[in-house]
Enzyme design. Structure first.
Site, short mmCIF file in Angstrom:
data_model
loop_
_atom_site.label_atom_id
_atom_site.label_comp_id
_atom_site.label_asym_id
_atom_site.label_seq_id
_atom_site.Cartn_x
_atom_site.Cartn_y
_atom_site.Cartn_z
CE LYS A 134 37.64 96.81 -34.43
NZ LYS A 134 36.65 95.65 -33.88
CG ASP A 175 34.69 92.12 -30.73
OD1 ASP A 175 34.89 92.14 -32.07
OD2 ASP A 175 34.41 93.24 -29.91
#
Length: 410
Positions: free
Chosen positions: A221, A199
């Site tokens: 994200k 991430d």
């Protein structure tokens, strides 16, 4: 008896399961050595007129047989391995002589040079046994053993598996951002990985330490930008694991604190793939702490509540009871709420929260770019715009914001 004790010992792993082992003497040496022999499944007979309470407990539990007497000739019949550890030099010498005649490997606690076998300094971690021999210097053996085990544990010493293995995935919480704040187990699994799916909020510096062969997949994200759908992440985890690779899903904070870790664990379970979860230090408590804010403090806050602010209070998707939160006297920690903080502050004030309640936003917490911006519920919306506060940032609401480590100094 072996005459040339200076020649190096030949290292070997003894498989003692079901085989007769005799321990002579029930003192501290036996107390230290017996657990490993028991774990190896040896058929153990202890010969000693007395024993320490711990050794006696092993006998009472049926882990060893205890013959409460002194050593006598013939005790080593049909024995594979013997540990001689009494305080009687004559008994030790006699038992050692019998072991030599019967060709039984013999460890002498009192005289390493007279032994036919030496016990290595041993450590175990994740199915690996580390055994170190440095001749007759047990302290050095222990020091080398500790260094190797610690290196394997914290990932600074890598030893990847090369034989075929079952599909496996580790969901690793990377902590709030500082690479030093990942757990020891998380760092070790990362060092053993073939594939890392990371991430944006994970500790990015750790990726630079990975060997060249490791495939790193960007699952970032980024708000209002490019993102990798959760279904694609799940599929990538499953696909690489089924190819026999060691897969690490590196997430910021803790996998199960607004990290969608359970969705990934469920997808892996449905695919029949083993999964382990390595908890991480959540930014909800670590980032405020790094900025000098305690989420609880004696006489100020006896509770703290962590909520997600990724949807506004008036959004029908919101599951947060903002009215109840406004009535709480403790600390409120809001994650993923920078762009919604204006509406969140309005909702808290509308439900009775004092507009002058102090608030702090800690951006890029625990990293070199960390900064803290203070405001109140009444001023936070304008402050965020004026100070250009951007995610990731942890928002702390409550009287604890006024506290500081040096407040009561002097």
């Amino acid at each position: 008896m072996v005459e040339n004790a200076e020649q190096p010992a030949y290292p070997v792993g003894l498989r003692l399961a079901g085989r007769r082992v005799v321990v002579i003497g029930g003192g501290q040496v036996a107390q230290r050595r017996l657990p490993a022999l028991i774990a190896a499944g040896a058929d153990i007979t202890l010969v000693s007129p007395s024993a320490t309470p711990s050794v006696e407990a092993m006998a009472e539990a049926g882990e060893i047989r205890w013959e409460r007497r002194r050593y006598k000739e013939g005790d080593l019949a049909d024995t594979w391995y013997v540990l001689v550890a009494t305080t009687d030099p004559e008994a030790n010498a006699c038992a050692s002589a019998e072991a030599e005649r019967t060709r039984t490997w013999c460890v002498r606690a009192d005289d390493a040079d007279a032994a036919t076998a030496w016990t290595p300094a041993t450590g175990r971690i994740e199915g690996v046994t580390v055994a170190v021999l440095t001749g007759t210097d047990p302290r050095r053996s222990a020091a080398v053993r500790d260094a190797i085990v610690e290196g394997l544990r914290d990932g600074t010493l890598t030893a990847p598996q090369h034989r075929a293995r079952a599909p496996f995935v580790a969901l690793v919480g990377g902590g709030p951002g500082d690479p030093d704040l990942i757990t020891v187990r998380g760092r070790r699994l990362l060092a053993e990985a073939d594939v890392v799916i990371a991430d944006r909020l994970g500790p990015r510096d750790l990726l630079d330490e990975l060997p060249p062969h490791v495939e790193v997949i960007d699952a970032a994200k980024i708000p209002y930008g490019r993102f990798m759908a959760q279904e694609a992440i799940n599929n990538a985890l499953i696909d690489h694991a089924k190819r026999g690779r060691s897969v690490v899903r590196l997430k910021g904070g803790d996998p199960f604190v607004f990290g969608r870790g359970m969705e990934e664990a469920q997808a892996l379970a449905e695919a029949g793939i083993a999964c382990t979860v390595v908890p991480g230090i959540s930014s909800s408590i670590s980032v405020p702490g790094a900025a000098g804010i305690p989420v609880t403090h004696r006489g100020v806050a006896h509770e703290f509540t962590v909520v997600s602010g990724h949807v506004a209070p008036d959004d029908p998707r919101s599951l947060v009871d903002w009215a109840s939160l406004a009535r709480l006297r403790g600390t409120l920690v809001i994650l993923m709420g920078v762009d919604k903080i204006g509406k969140i502050a309005e909702a808290l004030i509308a439900h009775g929260k004092d507009p002058e309640t102090p608030l702090a936003l800690v951006q890029e917490g625990t990293t070199a770019a960390q900064r803290r911006v203070d405001a109140t519920l009444a001023t936070v919306a304008e402050t965020v715009r004026a100070q250009d506060v951007r995610p990731p940032a942890v928002i702390v609401v409550g009287e604890v914001v006024r506290e500081a480590p040096d407040k009561h100094a002097g």
